[in-house]
Design a protein around this motif. Structure first.
Motif, PDB file in Angstrom:
ATOM      1  N   LYS A  33       0.849  -1.187   0.000  1.00 24.67           N
ATOM      2  CA  LYS A  33       0.000   0.000   0.000  1.00 24.67           C
ATOM      3  C   LYS A  33       0.889   1.242   0.000  1.00 24.67           C
ATOM      4  O   LYS A  33       1.368   1.673   1.050  1.00 24.67           O
ATOM      5  N   SER A  34       1.116   1.765  -1.181  1.00 23.92           N
ATOM      6  CA  SER A  34       1.873   3.005  -1.343  1.00 23.92           C
ATOM      7  C   SER A  34       1.590   3.546  -2.736  1.00 23.92           C
ATOM      8  O   SER A  34       1.133   2.807  -3.609  1.00 23.92           O
ATOM      9  N   PRO A  35       1.856   4.823  -2.937  1.00 20.54           N
ATOM     10  CA  PRO A  35       1.652   5.379  -4.275  1.00 20.54           C
ATOM     11  C   PRO A  35       2.492   4.651  -5.337  1.00 20.54           C
ATOM     12  O   PRO A  35       2.024   4.405  -6.447  1.00 20.54           O
ATOM     13  N   ASN A  36       3.729   4.290  -4.988  1.00 21.33           N
ATOM     14  CA  ASN A  36       4.590   3.580  -5.938  1.00 21.33           C
ATOM     15  C   ASN A  36       4.016   2.204  -6.261  1.00 21.33           C
ATOM     16  O   ASN A  36       4.008   1.786  -7.424  1.00 21.33           O
ATOM     17  N   GLU A  42      -0.745  -0.493 -11.750  1.00 18.04           N
ATOM     18  CA  GLU A  42      -1.354   0.111 -12.939  1.00 18.04           C
ATOM     19  C   GLU A  42      -0.515  -0.192 -14.178  1.00 18.04           C
ATOM     20  O   GLU A  42      -1.051  -0.542 -15.236  1.00 18.04           O
ATOM     21  N   LYS A  43       0.796  -0.067 -14.026  1.00 13.97           N
ATOM     22  CA  LYS A  43       1.696  -0.355 -15.140  1.00 13.97           C
ATOM     23  C   LYS A  43       1.584  -1.821 -15.549  1.00 13.97           C
ATOM     24  O   LYS A  43       1.523  -2.138 -16.738  1.00 13.97           O
ATOM     25  N   ALA A  44       1.538  -2.735 -14.577  1.00 12.22           N
ATOM     26  CA  ALA A  44       1.416  -4.166 -14.875  1.00 12.22           C
ATOM     27  C   ALA A  44       0.104  -4.459 -15.587  1.00 12.22           C
ATOM     28  O   ALA A  44       0.082  -5.228 -16.557  1.00 12.22           O
ATOM     29  N   MET A  45      -0.986  -3.862 -15.134  1.00 14.22           N
ATOM     30  CA  MET A  45      -2.279  -4.071 -15.793  1.00 14.22           C
ATOM     31  C   MET A  45      -2.252  -3.572 -17.230  1.00 14.22           C
ATOM     32  O   MET A  45      -2.759  -4.231 -18.139  1.00 14.22           O
ATOM     33  N   ARG A  46      -1.625  -2.422 -17.429  1.00 13.23           N
ATOM     34  CA  ARG A  46      -1.526  -1.855 -18.772  1.00 13.23           C
ATOM     35  C   ARG A  46      -0.684  -2.774 -19.675  1.00 13.23           C
ATOM     36  O   ARG A  46      -1.068  -3.066 -20.802  1.00 13.23           O
TER      37      ARG A  46
END
Length: 95
Positions: A33-36, A42-46
């Motif tokens: 749980k962190s912004p990073n 998000e990057k992995a999903m993309r």
């Protein structure tokens, strides 16, 4: 390719699908749980949803499998088989 899996079952299931196909999934934490960590998920999903990402990895997997078969068959005298060398020469400018 994993859009539906991500929507229906989540990122973890999409990463498992990727592994089941012999492809190393993008690295990210599913629980941090962190912004990073959010950015990495998000990057992995993309990446898992992009056909270009899959195409590149499946092509590399096929090349490695072919070369492995050539090694087993004894057709490799240098670093790579003659067939792979000819393929790379013919396709060096294509991506």
């Amino acid at each position: 390719m994993c859009d539906k899996i991500i929507r229906d079952e989540g990122l973890g299931a999409a990463m498992e699908f990727c592994k089941s196909k012999g492809i190393e999934p993008p690295q990210c934490s599913l629980t941090a749980k962190s912004p990073n960590a959010d950015n990495q998920r998000e990057k992995a999903m993309r990446m898992l949803s992009e056909s270009v990402w899959w195409k590149r990895r499946l092509r590399n997997q096929a090349k490695q499998a072919f070369e492995h078969e050539q090694i087993i068959a004894g057709n490799v005298s240098n670093a790579i088989s003659d067939a792979s060398f000819e393929y790379y020469k013919a396709n060096r400018n294509q991506k």
